[in-house]
Write an enzyme that holds these catalytic residues in place. Structure first.
Site, PDB file in Angstrom:
ATOM      1  N   ASP A  56       0.856  -1.184   0.000  1.00  0.00           N
ATOM      2  CA  ASP A  56       0.000   0.000   0.000  1.00  0.00           C
ATOM      3  C   ASP A  56       0.892   1.234   0.000  1.00  0.00           C
ATOM      4  OD1 ASP A  56      -1.694   2.136   0.572  1.00  0.00           O
ATOM      5  OD2 ASP A  56      -2.925   0.984   1.971  1.00  0.00           O
ATOM      6  N   CYS A  59      26.556  -5.578   6.370  1.00  0.00           N
ATOM      7  CA  CYS A  59      26.844  -7.015   6.355  1.00  0.00           C
ATOM      8  C   CYS A  59      28.301  -7.281   6.700  1.00  0.00           C
ATOM      9  CB  CYS A  59      26.522  -7.605   4.981  1.00  0.00           C
ATOM     10  SG  CYS A  59      24.759  -7.878   4.682  1.00  0.00           S
TER      11      CYS A  59
END
Length: 284
Positions: free
Chosen positions: A72, A245
């Site tokens: 949405d 990471c």
């Protein structure tokens, strides 16, 4: 050569991985990503060159609550940044008195660009990312200062421009002058680094669908970047995620915008060929 922050004994590494990675708790779900009535492709058969049988968007590994935010546009928190960038697009800046719209008119004219980046740039004799192209426009055509890689205005603008390609399949060049960079990125992807002695592939190829600590591992596809991460409470670039990471495995990360991260971005993008651009996506 990748900088390494230290090494553990092989036995210690095995024990640590065993404690971090648990058995698969949730494989990719079968939900469909539909936004504004448009089906966004989140899984495709892997190309022949892929080590995977099938490739999946990171959206398919998220919780239903997180998935719903991306379905949405009104609820998607990334659209606050998109709206801000739409104003910046029309605002003149720099010594030339130009805005983005002065040359490109409507931002929709850049539809398709995100799907093919990074791409070869003859001017610099290396691949160009979205950030590189934006800053070239600012410095060479607008007479404005370059934005920082993670500067709010930069991340917002990459989201706005990338949104124009939403639903289009990722399709970057991998041959010709890009081939050398693909090999460099592949080498980075599979090279173990850091105190945890891990590579990108250890998580995103060998263990996707598993839990590592409290995170559900995806295949590490980047078709949704820049991404709104709930952890960040804001948008972030692909290189910010790469840096995070590397820090997680206690390796010394490369700089955002470095040749190493550009090569890695190109290679990882090629691993997601056929997935639809989702920007701005929402992740944990």
């Amino acid at each position: 050569m990748i900088k390494v922050g230290g090494i553990f004994a092989a036995v210690g590494i095995a024990a640590m991985l065993a404690s971090l990675v648990s058995p698969a708790l949730a494989d990719p779900d079968n939900n469909q990503l539909i936004i504004e009535g448009e089906l966004i492709v989140t899984d495709v058969a892997a190309p022949d060159s892929s080590p995977l049988d099938h490739i999946y968007s990171g959206w398919r590994f998220r919780s239903p609550e997180t998935q719903s935010l991306q379905m949405d546009d009104f609820e998607n928190p990334g659209f606050v940044a998109v709206d801000a960038a739409a104003e910046t697009w029309e605002t003149a800046d720099g010594s030339e008195g130009k805005s983005c719209a002065s040359c490109h008119e409507d931002v929709s004219s850049l539809a398709g660009l995100r799907a093919e980046l990074p791409k070869w740039d003859e001017a610099t004799n290396k691949p160009a990312t979205m950030e590189n192209l934006i800053n070239r426009c600012r410095t060479d055509r607008m007479g404005a200062e370059a934005w920082g890689w993670e500067q709010k205005e930069m991340v917002n603008m990459t989201a706005l421009i990338s949104l124009q390609s939403r639903g289009m399949p990722v399709n970057i060049q991998t041959d010709g002058p890009m081939a050398e960079w693909m090999e460099k990125g592949k080498d980075l992807y599979y090279t173990r680094v850091g105190q945890l002695n891990m590579s990108c592939s250890n998580c995103h190829e060998d263990n996707y669908g598993n839990q590592i600590r409290s995170d559900h591992l995806s295949q590490g596809q980047i078709n949704g970047f820049p991404v709104y991460r709930l952890k960040w409470a804001g948008l972030g670039s692909i290189h910010r995620r790469f840096k995070g990471c590397m820090e997680n495995i206690r390796a010394t990360p490369f700089k955002r915008g470095s040749d190493e991260f550009i090569a890695l971005e190109a290679y990882v993008a090629s691993r997601g060929a056929g997935l639809a651009v989702e920007t701005p996506s929402v992740r944990n």
